[in-house]
Design an enzyme around this catalytic site. Sequence first.
Site, PDB file in Angstrom:
ATOM      1  N   HIS A   1      -7.124  -4.549  10.118  1.00  0.00           N
ATOM      2  CA  HIS A   1      -6.827  -4.279   8.970  1.00  0.00           C
ATOM      3  C   HIS A   1      -5.725  -4.955   8.349  1.00  0.00           C
ATOM      4  CE1 HIS A   1      -4.688  -0.003   9.163  1.00  0.00           C
ATOM      5  NE2 HIS A   1      -3.875  -1.068   9.247  1.00  0.00           N
TER       6      HIS A   1
ATOM      7  N   ASP B   1       0.809  -1.095  -0.118  1.00  0.00           N
ATOM      8  CA  ASP B   1      -0.058  -0.106   0.022  1.00  0.00           C
ATOM      9  C   ASP B   1       0.808   1.226  -0.009  1.00  0.00           C
ATOM     10  OD1 ASP B   1       1.008  -0.425   2.716  1.00  0.00           O
ATOM     11  OD2 ASP B   1      -0.770  -0.589   3.554  1.00  0.00           O
TER      12      ASP B   1
ATOM     13  N   GLU C   1      -9.937  -1.988   5.521  1.00  0.00           N
ATOM     14  CA  GLU C   1     -10.266  -1.713   6.798  1.00  0.00           C
ATOM     15  C   GLU C   1     -11.576  -2.630   6.944  1.00  0.00           C
ATOM     16  OE1 GLU C   1      -8.697   0.124   8.583  1.00  0.00           O
ATOM     17  OE2 GLU C   1      -8.408   2.508   7.783  1.00  0.00           O
TER      18      GLU C   1
END
Length: 243
Positions: free
Chosen positions: A140, A67, A145
């Site tokens: 998460h 990410d 999430e």
Amino acid sequence: MRFIITKNYQELSQKAADLVIKQIKQKPNSVLGLATGSTPLGLYQNLVKVYKQGSIDFKKITTFNLDEYYGLAPTDKQSYHYFMWHNLFSKININPKNIFIPDGLIKKNQLKIYCQNYEREIKKHGGIDLQILGLGQNGHLGFNEPGFNFNSKTRLVNLTKTTILANSRFFNNKKIMPRQAVTMGLKTITQAKKIILLASGENKAKVIALAVKGQVTAKVPASILQKHKNTTFILDQKAVSLL
Ligand code: GLP
């Protein structure tokens, strides 16, 4: 699911490094999925140490990061690009062409194609052999999430208040912390052939208990790992105090 319980963070980092090194020795052109956050730092330090001793070669390795904060440039000290280069990539002999990290500056109108390409690139490389994961206090994975779809792929997501609060410790000013991120999806993550999840400390104990013993539910994204065929949890004693 396999479990390795360690007495402390130091041992956790060592065990994680041992498994990554084993993977690279078995398959020198392994595709690794990498995570950021404070938990994998010790693992990266150990990998650098072993590299400096000359007993491991990263030349043929490819990496895909989970990410990146949306809106942060790679040069931004809080970006995950910066984190990875600072803590690992600049210290080993990985080929920069083999490093993939989501671009936090991609324009909104190019995002969809960009994310599809990220997925395609993973597939083109034969898929992720070994995915390293940390764990958010709300369960998460990457920035997937609670409530997000188990079939999700790489995309732009909104961060929850819990994550903003937990991660704002890395930002001098909470207000400048991005509210969005580009993250691999839960499907992307669980397609990895092997997964290692690292969790250390009391503040992860509650979510570890939920993820490992609770129902498989989107409310706890990490619970999806119960269904994965080859996941190893490396947890220190504090993180398993509620198991
Ligand atoms: C961020 C990352 C996650 C990571 C989490 C935990 O939110 N996006 O991939 O697992 O931090 O961070 P820490 O290891 O610092 O607890």
